[in-house]
Design a protein around this motif. Structure first.
Motif, PDB file in Angstrom:
ATOM      1  N   UNK A 167      27.578   8.933   6.318  1.00 54.26           N
ATOM      2  CA  UNK A 167      28.623   7.968   6.661  1.00 54.26           C
ATOM      3  C   UNK A 167      28.028   6.724   7.293  1.00 54.26           C
ATOM      4  N   UNK A 168      27.021   6.914   8.153  1.00 53.14           N
ATOM      5  CA  UNK A 168      26.373   5.765   8.800  1.00 53.14           C
ATOM      6  C   UNK A 168      25.588   4.941   7.781  1.00 53.14           C
ATOM      7  N   UNK A 169      24.914   5.617   6.854  1.00 53.20           N
ATOM      8  CA  UNK A 169      24.142   4.911   5.826  1.00 53.20           C
ATOM      9  C   UNK A 169      25.050   4.096   4.915  1.00 53.20           C
ATOM     10  N   UNK A 170      26.283   4.572   4.681  1.00 52.69           N
ATOM     11  CA  UNK A 170      27.210   3.921   3.749  1.00 52.69           C
ATOM     12  C   UNK A 170      28.131   2.911   4.427  1.00 52.69           C
ATOM     13  N   UNK A 171      28.029   2.768   5.746  1.00 51.04           N
ATOM     14  CA  UNK A 171      28.918   1.868   6.486  1.00 51.04           C
ATOM     15  C   UNK A 171      28.619   0.408   6.137  1.00 51.04           C
ATOM     16  N   UNK A 172      29.676  -0.328   5.801  1.00 51.28           N
ATOM     17  CA  UNK A 172      29.518  -1.735   5.439  1.00 51.28           C
ATOM     18  C   UNK A 172      30.186  -2.636   6.475  1.00 51.28           C
ATOM     19  N   UNK A 173      29.762  -3.888   6.490  1.00 56.11           N
ATOM     20  CA  UNK A 173      30.283  -4.838   7.478  1.00 56.11           C
ATOM     21  C   UNK A 173      31.784  -5.010   7.326  1.00 56.11           C
ATOM     22  N   UNK A 174      32.283  -4.958   6.109  1.00 55.95           N
ATOM     23  CA  UNK A 174      33.718  -5.117   5.891  1.00 55.95           C
ATOM     24  C   UNK A 174      34.525  -3.935   6.443  1.00 55.95           C
ATOM     25  N   UNK A 175      33.835  -2.858   6.812  1.00 51.64           N
ATOM     26  CA  UNK A 175      34.512  -1.695   7.387  1.00 51.64           C
ATOM     27  C   UNK A 175      34.717  -1.838   8.892  1.00 51.64           C
ATOM     28  N   UNK A 176      34.218  -2.904   9.486  1.00 47.32           N
ATOM     29  CA  UNK A 176      34.292  -3.091  10.938  1.00 47.32           C
ATOM     30  C   UNK A 176      35.411  -4.060  11.289  1.00 47.32           C
ATOM     31  N   UNK A 203      28.043   1.358  20.972  1.00 51.39           N
ATOM     32  CA  UNK A 203      28.078   1.343  19.506  1.00 51.39           C
ATOM     33  C   UNK A 203      28.535  -0.022  19.002  1.00 51.39           C
ATOM     34  N   UNK A 204      29.491  -0.625  19.703  1.00 42.83           N
ATOM     35  CA  UNK A 204      29.984  -1.956  19.325  1.00 42.83           C
ATOM     36  C   UNK A 204      28.871  -3.000  19.477  1.00 42.83           C
ATOM     37  N   UNK A 205      28.085  -2.900  20.545  1.00 40.11           N
ATOM     38  CA  UNK A 205      26.968  -3.824  20.754  1.00 40.11           C
ATOM     39  C   UNK A 205      25.955  -3.712  19.618  1.00 40.11           C
ATOM     40  N   UNK A 206      25.689  -2.481  19.193  1.00 41.72           N
ATOM     41  CA  UNK A 206      24.737  -2.265  18.096  1.00 41.72           C
ATOM     42  C   UNK A 206      25.260  -2.885  16.807  1.00 41.72           C
ATOM     43  N   UNK A 207      26.551  -2.684  16.545  1.00 42.94           N
ATOM     44  CA  UNK A 207      27.163  -3.230  15.336  1.00 42.94           C
ATOM     45  C   UNK A 207      27.091  -4.767  15.337  1.00 42.94           C
ATOM     46  N   UNK A 208      27.414  -5.373  16.467  1.00 38.77           N
ATOM     47  CA  UNK A 208      27.382  -6.840  16.562  1.00 38.77           C
ATOM     48  C   UNK A 208      25.968  -7.365  16.313  1.00 38.77           C
ATOM     49  N   UNK A 258      25.095  -9.660  12.719  1.00 38.19           N
ATOM     50  CA  UNK A 258      24.667 -11.051  12.744  1.00 38.19           C
ATOM     51  C   UNK A 258      25.674 -11.946  12.049  1.00 38.19           C
ATOM     52  N   UNK A 259      25.183 -12.765  11.138  1.00 36.86           N
ATOM     53  CA  UNK A 259      26.048 -13.674  10.386  1.00 36.86           C
ATOM     54  C   UNK A 259      26.424 -13.101   9.020  1.00 36.86           C
ATOM     55  N   UNK A 260      26.028 -11.872   8.749  1.00 40.44           N
ATOM     56  CA  UNK A 260      26.330 -11.279   7.445  1.00 40.44           C
ATOM     57  C   UNK A 260      27.805 -10.893   7.367  1.00 40.44           C
ATOM     58  N   UNK A 261      28.361 -10.912   6.192  1.00 43.10           N
ATOM     59  CA  UNK A 261      29.766 -10.555   6.018  1.00 43.10           C
ATOM     60  C   UNK A 261      29.943  -9.720   4.757  1.00 43.10           C
ATOM     61  N   UNK A 262      31.143  -9.145   4.630  1.00 42.32           N
ATOM     62  CA  UNK A 262      31.569  -8.539   3.379  1.00 42.32           C
ATOM     63  C   UNK A 262      30.943  -7.215   3.023  1.00 42.32           C
ATOM     64  N   UNK A 263      30.354  -7.148   1.815  1.00 43.80           N
ATOM     65  CA  UNK A 263      29.996  -5.879   1.193  1.00 43.80           C
ATOM     66  C   UNK A 263      28.600  -5.390   1.566  1.00 43.80           C
ATOM     67  N   UNK A 264      27.944  -6.039   2.479  1.00 43.03           N
ATOM     68  CA  UNK A 264      26.588  -5.625   2.849  1.00 43.03           C
ATOM     69  C   UNK A 264      26.626  -4.427   3.788  1.00 43.03           C
ATOM     70  N   UNK A 265      25.592  -3.604   3.722  1.00 42.96           N
ATOM     71  CA  UNK A 265      25.505  -2.447   4.597  1.00 42.96           C
ATOM     72  C   UNK A 265      25.164  -2.888   6.022  1.00 42.96           C
ATOM     73  N   UNK A 266      25.729  -2.195   6.990  1.00 45.36           N
ATOM     74  CA  UNK A 266      25.466  -2.533   8.387  1.00 45.36           C
ATOM     75  C   UNK A 266      24.013  -2.274   8.731  1.00 45.36           C
TER      76      UNK A 266
END
Length: 241
Positions: free
Chosen positions: A86-95, A131-136, A140-148
């Motif tokens: 689940x962590x490997x498949x998490x994308x920025x658009x999921x946040x 966890x929120x700090x790590x995600x932020x 970075x400036x990435x958006x959309x379909x990219x993996x976190x």
């Protein structure tokens, strides 16, 4: 058939396979496809070892041993209790950065991204502050379909096997990476969280899964055992006249 199964498989895994075959044969008997059940061999004794639930202190000892390049994803697993896939498949658009939540709706399985989870459901999970700090920091400036989580070594998403090997090689702990999921559930329960609260945080569809994950640590069990006979009992009758 059982004798031809790969020898490296655990007895539990082999028994599960044989149980599935036996269940299928019972259905064939019920449907009238066969006249009687064949004689089934005795199953092997279960030689599996119960999974450990690491304490928060043990996790904090292991974390600095992980190479800094990959430490964030390991700490994120500890903070969220997500399965590695689940962590490997998490994308920025999921946040949802406004609410501090993540949507778990896909997983990595057998090297492939599957647009469904183990429980075939989509759930919002609340992120801890860390966890929120790590995600932020990772987004970075990435958006959309990219993996976190991107592996700095490859420039691609992490693989489950890479994370498992990373943990085995550097953590110096007697438990595997997945045990950190059990650890979070146990830590939450020991801080007084109710079963429904733990179920929601862990994303369990069935409360029985939550109950199986609760594995009191040795210190916790010892505290409970040593408490016997030492609790103060107040006789409320003495205050009545």
């Amino acid at each position: 058939y059982r004798k031809k199964l790969p020898k490296h498989l655990s007895s539990k895994y082999k028994n599960n396979i044989m149980a599935c075959i036996f269940a299928f044969l019972r259905w064939l008997l019920r449907w009238g496809e066969i006249k009687e059940l064949p004689t089934f061999p005795a199953l092997d004794p279960d030689n599996s070892v119960p999974r450990e639930a690491p304490t928060y202190e043990e996790q904090q000892l292991a974390l600095p041993r992980i190479p800094k390049l990959h430490r964030d994803v390991i700490e994120f697993l500890m903070e969220t209790g997500l399965r590695q896939g689940e962590a490997c498949a998490l994308k920025i658009k999921d946040i949802n950065f406004m609410s501090g939540k993540m949507l778990i709706r896909r997983t990595l399985s057998a090297g492939q991204i599957r647009e469904t989870t183990k429980g075939h459901s989509k759930t919002w999970r609340t992120l801890s502050t860390r966890a929120y700090e790590i995600i932020r920091a990772r987004s970075g400036d990435r958006i959309g379909d990219e993996f976190v989580f991107i592996n700095p070594k490859t420039g691609k998403r992490y693989s489950i096997e890479f994370l498992r090997v990373l943990w085995r090689k550097h953590s110096k702990m007697p438990y595997d990476l997945y045990s950190n999921r059990h650890g979070l559930a146990t830590q939450l329960a020991e801080t007084g969280a109710g079963e429904l609260e733990v179920q929601s945080i862990m994303g369990h569809a069935d409360i029985r899964s939550t109950q199986r994950y609760f594995r009191p640590t040795a210190d916790r069990q010892r505290t409970l055992l040593d408490r016997r006979g030492k609790e103060k009992v107040i006789d409320i009758r003495r205050g009545r006249r």
